[in-house]
Design a protein around this motif. Structure first.
Motif, PDB file in Angstrom:
ATOM      1  N   GLN A  93       0.806  -1.225   0.000  1.00 41.33           N
ATOM      2  CA  GLN A  93       0.000   0.000   0.000  1.00 41.33           C
ATOM      3  C   GLN A  93       0.836   1.270   0.000  1.00 41.33           C
ATOM      4  O   GLN A  93       0.320   2.362  -0.243  1.00 41.33           O
ATOM      5  N   LYS A  94       2.137   1.135   0.254  1.00 41.56           N
ATOM      6  CA  LYS A  94       3.010   2.308   0.274  1.00 41.56           C
ATOM      7  C   LYS A  94       3.983   2.349  -0.909  1.00 41.56           C
ATOM      8  O   LYS A  94       4.911   3.154  -0.911  1.00 41.56           O
ATOM      9  N   PRO A 139      -9.989   4.309  -3.858  1.00 41.19           N
ATOM     10  CA  PRO A 139      -8.614   4.638  -3.443  1.00 41.19           C
ATOM     11  C   PRO A 139      -8.485   6.054  -2.887  1.00 41.19           C
ATOM     12  O   PRO A 139      -7.704   6.287  -1.960  1.00 41.19           O
ATOM     13  N   ARG A 163      -5.686   7.009  -8.994  1.00 45.12           N
ATOM     14  CA  ARG A 163      -4.689   7.089  -7.920  1.00 45.12           C
ATOM     15  C   ARG A 163      -3.470   7.917  -8.296  1.00 45.12           C
ATOM     16  O   ARG A 163      -2.688   8.313  -7.439  1.00 45.12           O
TER      17      ARG A 163
END
Length: 352
Positions: free
Chosen positions: A75-76, A101, A152
């Motif tokens: 997720q990073k 998101p 995103r």
């Protein structure tokens, strides 16, 4: 700069004799669309999952924008992945799927609506934002998945065979749209497919894998016109390249009614593999060498006809324009316009 650097990247699953991915070295330039292509089990999807952080590598390093991704959770990683199976939330509308998101990042509702509206326009979903995934076609669902990734604004897109569930016509249409969208966004992307037609039409460069090993990485035209080995030659191209083993003596290769001059680099080998693209087998004799063959079948496709031939024990295919070509059963003499030469033992290209 969203460059990707893979160095010695390997993945071995427990109990497997061979690694799924074996010491992959690969560089992807900022804004480049690189396609990973190869047969099932070649390691292409494994590479994507390692980059996304969904699996841990057994060895090697991954860098994105010059920074190591070792130990960075998925997720990073600032990576957006589009899967073959859409992975949409069935109870959420198209808008909510695409906005998810942004919602998780704490983006305000007003900004979410503006951003999703902009991306929905890009992917052709502006009039379907209130529908559920079950009310969409397969192509529309994949557009939702693409839009959710685009919204995103990641450093890197990862596409894992996103079009393979679609029918042939829709797949051809969407691959053009997807490639245009990625280039419009100027975002670095890795695209995995087993379909070499997708690879050739979409990629700035194509990386061909087999058995976890990188075989060749080059622009599509170079992969087609100068394949690094016999595997790449046979895998890339529809129909595939004709490959025939020839015995070499006194500067000529011979087998099954074939005779053709060999280059000096192949002359001393005793045996070589001749490769000829179907469009480079000449039925008018205006080429090199001589191949005595019998026509066994014709496949008229409109713009071209594929001619199936048998030369001794060798099965060959030639491509001729329109509805041309000799009749089935005809015995003809072929020649070669452009020849490729490969080592019989390891398949490596023999450069004249």
């Amino acid at each position: 700069m969203a460059t990707v650097e893979l160095a010695g990247l390997s993945k071995r699953y427990g109990g497997e004799a061979r690694p799924a991915l074996d010491a992959l070295d690969l560089s992807v330039a900022d804004g480049e669309l690189l396609v990973l292509v190869g047969p099932s089990g070649c390691g292409k999807s494994t590479a994507l999952r390692l980059i996304a952080g969904l699996e841990e590598p057994s060895a090697g390093t991954i860098e994105l924008g010059g920074k190591s991704l070792r130990g960075v959770p998925p997720q990073k990683r600032d990576v957006a992945m589009v899967f073959q199976g859409y992975a949409l939330y069935p109870h959420l509308s198209v808008f909510d799927n695409m906005a998810f998101p942004l919602k998780m990042r704490g983006v305000s509702e007003g900004k979410r609506r503006a951003k999703v509206g902009q991306i929905a326009e890009m992917v052709g979903l502006s009039d379907k934002l209130q529908r559920l995934p079950s009310e969409l076609s397969g192509g529309e669902r994949q557009r939702v998945a693409m839009g959710r990734a685009v919204v995103r604004e990641p450093q890197l897109f990862l596409f894992d065979e996103p079009l393979s569930n679609l029918d042939a016509k829709l797949r051809a249409d969407l691959r053009v749209e997807l490639a245009a969208l990625v280039r419009e966004l100027s975002t670095t992307a890795l695209y995995v497919t087993h379909d070499q037609a997708e690879a050739m039409t979409m990629g700035d460069r194509v990386a061909v894998l087999k058995g976890g090993l990188l075989q060749q990485v080059a622009p599509p035209r170079e992969v087609y016109e100068r394949p690094a080995n016999a595997f790449v030659a046979s895998f890339v191209g529809t129909p595939e390249m004709n490959l025939c083993d020839l015995e070499v003596e006194d500067g000529e290769g011979r087998a099954d009614g074939m005779v053709i001059s060999v280059p000096d680099a192949a002359n001393a080998r005793g045996q070589v593999t001749l490769g000829v693209r179907p469009e480079h087998l000449r039925l008018d004799g205006q080429g090199d060498g001589r191949i005595e063959a019998k026509v066994t079948a014709l496949e008229p496709l409109g713009p071209e006809t594929l001619v199936y031939l048998k030369a001794g024990s060798q099965q060959l295919r030639a491509r001729v324009p329109g509805f041309g070509g000799p009749e089935v059963g005809a015995e003809i003499t072929l020649s070669v316009q452009t020849a490729h030469w490969f080592d019989v033992e390891d398949g490596a290209r023999i450069t004249p």
